[in-house]
Design an enzyme around this catalytic site. Structure first.
Site, PDB file in Angstrom:
ATOM      1  N   ASP A 167      19.889 -33.029  15.450  1.00 27.46           N
ATOM      2  CA  ASP A 167      18.493 -33.287  15.796  1.00 27.46           C
ATOM      3  C   ASP A 167      18.325 -34.809  15.812  1.00 27.46           C
ATOM      4  OD1 ASP A 167      15.600 -32.931  15.971  1.00 27.46           O
ATOM      5  OD2 ASP A 167      15.603 -33.596  13.886  1.00 27.46           O
ATOM      6  N   CYS A 191       0.839  -1.196   0.000  1.00 27.41           N
ATOM      7  CA  CYS A 191       0.000   0.000   0.000  1.00 27.41           C
ATOM      8  C   CYS A 191       0.870   1.240   0.000  1.00 27.41           C
ATOM      9  CB  CYS A 191      -0.920   0.016   1.224  1.00 27.41           C
ATOM     10  SG  CYS A 191      -0.020   0.112   2.788  1.00 27.41           S
ATOM     11  N   CYS A 205      44.735  -8.738 -11.643  1.00 23.43           N
ATOM     12  CA  CYS A 205      43.696  -8.517 -12.651  1.00 23.43           C
ATOM     13  C   CYS A 205      42.318  -8.689 -12.011  1.00 23.43           C
ATOM     14  CB  CYS A 205      43.833  -9.508 -13.808  1.00 23.43           C
ATOM     15  SG  CYS A 205      45.403  -9.470 -14.675  1.00 23.43           S
ATOM     16  N   CYS A 231       3.129   1.598   2.967  1.00 22.33           N
ATOM     17  CA  CYS A 231       4.382   0.847   2.869  1.00 22.33           C
ATOM     18  C   CYS A 231       5.415   1.666   2.102  1.00 22.33           C
ATOM     19  CB  CYS A 231       4.158  -0.484   2.156  1.00 22.33           C
ATOM     20  SG  CYS A 231       3.011  -1.598   2.977  1.00 22.33           S
ATOM     21  N   ASP A 289      13.638 -27.178  12.910  1.00 21.96           N
ATOM     22  CA  ASP A 289      15.095 -27.073  13.008  1.00 21.96           C
ATOM     23  C   ASP A 289      15.633 -25.814  12.329  1.00 21.96           C
ATOM     24  OD1 ASP A 289      15.407 -29.502  14.368  1.00 21.96           O
ATOM     25  OD2 ASP A 289      15.344 -30.631  12.494  1.00 21.96           O
ATOM     26  N   CYS A 296      46.017 -12.900 -13.590  1.00 17.33           N
ATOM     27  CA  CYS A 296      46.567 -13.015 -12.243  1.00 17.33           C
ATOM     28  C   CYS A 296      45.614 -12.394 -11.243  1.00 17.33           C
ATOM     29  CB  CYS A 296      47.937 -12.341 -12.146  1.00 17.33           C
ATOM     30  SG  CYS A 296      47.863 -10.558 -12.429  1.00 17.33           S
ATOM     31  N   ASP A 340      16.543 -31.631  10.042  1.00 11.79           N
ATOM     32  CA  ASP A 340      15.768 -31.898   8.822  1.00 11.79           C
ATOM     33  C   ASP A 340      14.388 -31.287   8.813  1.00 11.79           C
ATOM     34  OD1 ASP A 340      14.650 -33.617  10.784  1.00 11.79           O
ATOM     35  OD2 ASP A 340      13.814 -34.856   9.176  1.00 11.79           O
TER      36      ASP A 340
END
Length: 822
Positions: free
Chosen positions: A497, A14, A82, A17, A696, A79, A692
């Site tokens: 976990d 909006c 560069c 924002c 977590d 190198c 997983d």
């Protein structure tokens, strides 16, 4: 200097924002004016504030600036200086957040505020710095063709330079190899004529194959930004210019200084071209892992549409298309099996050699190999959304990253070439002052210029990262961020976990104890029938143990205790000891089985049939087959191992004891895992956390390094730094092993690159001459310089042969049930 940039802003819904985003930008020091349009979702900012500060201000306000990654192919870099020059040229542009050059692939990845910097502006900036650039497209074949053409051009230039240089080298060095050669030669031909012939051949070398050094090196010198090409150009010009003066204007030099060094100029160019050719070939091998992954994608696939089967390009496949995979063919895209049954080799994804059975409803992954049957499958993800494409993107992103350890090399390289030019000038002046011999001074100065190439410094880190992350991908370890390589090697404790990480993630029937007069298979069949309609994990475990169980006649749930059911006319009671007690059934005969299950962290289930106690079943989440070996291997590597879980303390402690884990945090809520990570950090140091699940994700983000099990949720994977694609615990051990191997390789490379220059620049300047009478010739300096880069590349390529620290075991059947009779 005031400047104006425009870029895209996200998360605005909006005008309010837009106003808040605008005020956040206006508050940034250096911003003269800022406006944000909600219609176009674009910000316009005037002032001298840098892009990163503007981005951070918007992130803090909750309206992130959109970022874009642009990859450019760079031509002419040779190198680390560069690379540094290209990075500085790009980051000087308004709207550029950062630029990271990968000298091993001759590319630069530029992060910009989306819409702020057009690609052609990036290309122009690189061009103004003295290098060619073009945007990398999706056509990887065209990129490979370009690299092959560059290597072919190097090979051609080297062959031409070697052919022109060989006569000059033989004429000048022949007298050292064959006594009397010079007397014989100069008895046939006048000295001036021999020198003139050398002048013609060497000029052809410099104007032809050697032109590449002057075309780049001299303009950069005039801009005040010399690089390795500048050193070569100045060295060869000094040697050939001095010799040309001796040839055509000898009166300008004292008679004792009238010697030519044409062979030095020609040999320098030839040897450096040889070194670059060897570098190009070695660089090609560093990207072997990416090419291998890309080679897993088939070009065409058979598509079924309107009852007809046609062969189409994979790029033409859309989600929902029905595709066919015959025996031995690769699955083209990610999908779901519609019909057919086969075994699919998923080793490219999991690292496990045992094929996986696939039938209707099973998911298949693009790039895997179909076995002995035909599969019809519906495409669910195509193009960049496939698992294989995401793996390739992760590896490419990690390969282009810059590690913190490279910062030292970058700082040195930035001032290295100017310092070398100064050292060469001081060397020439010192020799002239001490000996008055221009020829001796020239040899020392040119040797310093040639031997001080910073190529090896620039290649030390990126080549190791490329090869190491590529090898990791082959072993099922995907580094989402390149700097994770370094941070993982610094971890002191690994926290896991439990559910889905150390264990399989679903309860299974693990033990059964029967009372007299009952058969285990019959009782299990009755229990599975009674549990048929329940979604409880324990019920599902019992149901899976007897899939052929009949439908129950009736089922009544007893909340908190279990259930009553009638199966084939028999009364079945399933649940806790309290349920048995209320039914007037004595559970005493199975008390030992109940105690054993409790001590092992298992869930006991009592069963009574027709009013008689029949059995005690134990249900538990099985530990993954490789978990014990993995924990032991981590201990052997000097790491502490911890487990953080929301499960009960008894269950957690039983599994930890079984696996040899010494530190347990149990009954931890998801938000409490972050605090557990902090406690481990205070006690041990840097923490790596493997998990997983969605719960977590905060812990993965909090830890110094997060390892996501590849079979877990997308949220967990996105929060992690490393993805273990196979889901095996052994992947964590392999990740640590690879991290330490890569960092060890990088340190070796940096030691060689720095040590080489520190040791040989003084030798080239002639510090050993008073004691030994030995001078390092420019030709030997050129050879040593070329070999230093080849050594670094060859050392990095050793990472292709790194073996898994803990080879993953192939899938195997679950452990047999523990059976007993009370």
């Amino acid at each position: 200097m005031s400047r104006q940039i425009q870029f895209d802003v996200t998360s605005m819904t909006c005008a309010g924002c837009a106003g808040r985003a605008e005020r956040a930008l206006a508050a940034v020091p250096g911003v003269e004016s800022a406006s944000v349009s909600i219609a176009s979702h674009r910000a316009t900012v005037a002032g001298d504030a840098d892009a990163a500060t503007l981005r951070d201000a918007l992130n803090k306000a909750g309206y992130p600036a959109q970022e874009t990654r642009i990859t450019l192919d760079i031509e002419g870099m040779s190198c680390a200086s560069c690379a540094g020059r290209v990075e500085r040229a790009l980051t000087a542009l308004p709207g550029v957040l950062d630029a990271q050059v990968n000298l091993a692939t001759d590319t630069v990845v530029v992060r910009v505020l989306s819409g702020a910097v057009p690609t052609d502006a990036l290309v122009r900036a690189v061009g103004d710095a003295g290098y060619g650039a073009r945007q990398v497209g999706d056509d990887s074949q065209a990129t490979e063709e370009r690299k092959r053409a560059e290597t072919a051009a190097l090979r051609r230039d080297f062959i031409v330079a070697a052919a022109l240089t060989l006569p000059v080298f033989l004429v000048e060095m022949g007298g050292h190899l064959v006594p009397g050669f010079h007397h014989w030669l100069y008895g046939l031909v006048d000295t001036w004529a021999v020198w003139f012939a050398q002048f013609v051949l060497v000029t052809a070398v410099l104007v032809g194959p050697g032109r590449r050094f002057f075309r780049v090196g001299l303009p950069l010198l005039f801009k005040g930004a010399p690089d390795m090409n500048t050193l070569v150009a100045l060295g060869t010009l000094a040697a050939s210019g001095y010799s040309t003066t001796v040839l055509f204007a000898p009166a300008l030099l004292p008679e004792t200084a009238r010697a030519v060094y044409f062979e030095a100029a020609a040999v320098i160019v030839t040897l450096i071209l040889l070194g670059r050719l060897l570098e190009a070939r070695a660089k090609g091998r560093t990207g072997a892992a990416i090419r291998k992954l890309m080679g897993l994608r088939p070009d065409t696939v058979r598509r079924e549409r309107d009852g007809r089967v046609e062969e189409v390009g994979v790029a033409d496949v859309a989600p929902g298309d029905v595709l066919l995979a015959r025996a031995g063919e690769r699955i083209a895209v990610d999908g779901e099996v519609v019909s057919g049954a086969s075994y699919v080799d998923e080793s490219m994804l999991t690292g496990e050699p045992v094929p996986v059975e696939k039938s209707e409803g099973a998911a298949v992954t693009g790039g895997t190999v179909n076995g002995n049957g035909t599969l019809r499958y519906r495409a669910t993800a195509v193009g960049a959304d496939t698992v294989l494409a995401r793996i390739i993107a992760l590896v490419e992103q990690a390969q282009g990253a810059k590690l913190p350890i490279q910062a030292l090399a970058d700082r040195v390289v930035r001032v290295f070439v100017p310092v070398v030019l100064a050292v060469a000038l001081v060397t020439i002046l010192a020799w002239l002052a001490l000996t008055g011999d221009p020829a001796q001074a020239l040899v020392a100065g040119v040797s310093v210029l040639i031997i001080a190439c910073p190529c090896a410094m620039g290649l030390a880190t990126p080549t190791s990262i490329m090869v190491g992350t590529g090898r990791a991908a082959e072993l099922g370890v995907l580094f989402r961020k390149g700097d994770a390589l370094q941070r993982l090697s610094q971890a002191r404790v690994v926290a896991f976990d439990k559910t889905g990480t150390l264990t399989e993630g679903r309860p299974e029937l693990v033990a059964q104890t029967m009372t007299g007069g009952f058969e285990a298979s019959e009782v299990l069949r009755l229990v599975a029938s009674a549990e048929r309609g329940s979604d409880h994990p324990i019920a599902r475990a019992l149901d899976r143990a007897a899939p052929d169980a009949p439908e129950p006649d009736s089922v009544e749930t007893v909340p908190g205790y279990g259930l009553r059911a009638t199966v084939e006319g028999r009364e079945v009671l399933v649940g806790t000891a309290r349920l048995m007690q209320e039914a007037g059934i004595d559970a005493g005969p199975l008390s030992e089985a109940l105690d054993t299950a409790a001590s092992r962290g298992q869930t006991p289930v009592l069963v009574a049939v027709d009013g008689r106690l029949a059995a005690a079943f134990a249900v538990a989440d099985r530990v993954k087959p490789d978990a014990r070996r993995a924990v032991a291997a981590l201990h052997d590597a000097g790491l502490a191992v911890a487990m953080i879980t929301g499960d009960t303390r008894a269950t957690a402690q039983a599994i930890a004891t079984d696996l040899g884990i010494e530190h347990v945090e149990a009954e931890v809520r998801p938000e409490g895992k972050v605090d557990a990570i902090r406690h481990l950090r205070e006690r041990f140091g840097a923490v790596a956390f493997a998990g997983d699940g969605i719960n977590d994700a905060p812990a993965l983000a909090e830890a110094e390094i997060g390892l996501a099990i590849g079979t877990g949720t997308d949220v967990a994977i996105e929060s992690a730094d490393v993805v273990l694609s196979s889901g095996a615990v052994a992947g964590a051990v392999n990740a640590f092993g690879l991290s330490r191997a890569v960092m060890r390789n990088i340190r070796q490379n940096l030691f060689w690159a720095f040590g080489y220059n520190v040791a040989l620049i003084p030798v080239a300047a002639g510090v050993l001459y008073p004691a030994t009478g030995m001078m390092l010739s420019p030709m030997l300096a050129a050879g040593a310089m070329a070999l230093s880069s080849v050594f670094v590349l060859s050392n990095a390529l050793r990472l292709r042969r790194v073996s898994p620290a803990l080879p993953e075991e192939p899938s195997r059947p679950a452990a047999p049930l523990q059976e007993a009779t009370a």
